[in-house]
Scaffold this motif. Structure first.
Motif, PDB file in Angstrom:
ATOM      1  N   VAL A 157       0.839  -1.413   0.110  1.00 45.77           N
ATOM      2  CA  VAL A 157       0.142  -0.160  -0.279  1.00 45.77           C
ATOM      3  C   VAL A 157       0.630   1.296   0.085  1.00 45.77           C
ATOM      4  O   VAL A 157      -0.007   2.169   0.092  1.00 45.77           O
ATOM      5  CB  VAL A 157      -1.305   0.053   0.788  1.00 45.77           C
ATOM      6  N   ASP A 158       2.345   1.485   0.221  1.00 49.18           N
ATOM      7  CA  ASP A 158       3.196   2.032   0.515  1.00 49.18           C
ATOM      8  C   ASP A 158       3.465   2.816  -0.825  1.00 49.18           C
ATOM      9  O   ASP A 158       3.421   3.560  -1.481  1.00 49.18           O
ATOM     10  CB  ASP A 158       4.137   2.054   1.635  1.00 49.18           C
ATOM     11  N   SER A 159       3.945   1.829  -1.643  1.00 44.03           N
ATOM     12  CA  SER A 159       4.363   1.419  -3.469  1.00 44.03           C
ATOM     13  C   SER A 159       3.475   1.638  -4.338  1.00 44.03           C
ATOM     14  O   SER A 159       3.732   1.895  -5.317  1.00 44.03           O
ATOM     15  CB  SER A 159       5.843   0.811  -2.781  1.00 44.03           C
ATOM     16  N   GLY A 160       2.096   1.095  -3.990  1.00 39.57           N
ATOM     17  CA  GLY A 160       1.907   0.760  -4.916  1.00 39.57           C
ATOM     18  C   GLY A 160       1.729  -0.947  -6.032  1.00 39.57           C
ATOM     19  O   GLY A 160       0.952  -0.681  -6.348  1.00 39.57           O
TER      20      GLY A 160
END
Lengths: 164, 164
Positions: free
Chosen positions: A155-158
């Motif tokens: 969820v941080d880097s996609g």
């Protein structure tokens, strides 16, 4: 105050640009994606799905439950999908509690006894994807020829990484 | 041939532009949306949701099941949501069969007896939204102060209409 009215207002602007077009009910790729309700994952954008391309199933954790099996049977036997992707993600809410602690909290806050209920928490996200892929493979309601894949979404880097 | 590899490839390009940013796990609007898996509804776009804004729960029909209640309890008690929107849609796959006919089909195609199982089909989409709003209101696991709204999404026009 409710956010529903905001969504309604935004949607009117969306619909004004949408125009009218009838797409077929059957998903074009014949794929159903099983993933989490998390607010930080926009499935269509992250996987490049146009409208009409794939079924998207979401619950807490992206877990394979009886309701997911019910939905997949309809997806496959009624609407022609032939592939399932199990997509869990990092920093999941399902990693923030145990059943015992959650039952104690609900007893305290809602006055309700849910001890013995499984809210399907997990600790290792790769293991949870593998567990749910195995549940699909074992289910007599999911035919053997259905292709099953798994992945973890960061969820941080996609970024999505395959789980074998 | 599997579409999973296409999704992986598309996602790499998405992630390259995504950059790295940590959003909070708790949805910004404190809303959870319960809707259908249908491929023609992109919830984030249609309701104008930015990343991190709302939980999105999806199953066949957008029906309120035990699994949806499980997910909403986590959404509310663990992740702070305070509002639920039940969003069903026109031309739904859940309107294409009856339990009896579907059981007969599964017996024939998969050799499995599911008679007695409820796959939650419906005929009237406004009635199904009302039925599911009532299930939420009646559930002891959903506190009375949770705001519950309902709507129907038109998959041809992209327009959402409130159901009271």
């Amino acid at each position: 105050m409710s956010y529903f009215d905001n969504f309604l207002k935004t949607n009117q602007a969306y619909a004004d640009l949408h125009g009218t077009a009838h797409l077929p009910m059957r998903p074009k790729t014949h794929v159903a994606i099983v993933t989490c309700m998390d607010a930080r994952l926009h499935v269509a954008q992250a996987l490049g799905l146009a409208l009409g391309v794939a079924h998207i199933l979401r619950n807490a954790g992206g877990r394979v439950t009886d309701d997911v099996i019910r939905s997949l049977v309809i997806s496959q036997q009624q609407l022609g999908t032939k592939e399932v992707v199990v997509l869990h993600h990092t920093d999941c809410g399902a990693q923030t509690f145990t059943n015992a602690a959650f039952a104690e909290q609900l007893q305290q806050d809602l006055g309700i006894d849910v001890s013995g209920e499984d809210f399907l928490p997990f600790t290792d996200v790769v293991a949870s994807v593998r567990e749910d892929m195995a549940l699909l493979r074992q289910s007599p309601l999911i035919p053997d020829e259905i292709i099953i894949s798994g992945a973890v979404y960061d969820v941080d880097s996609g970024r999505m990484t395959e789980v074998k």
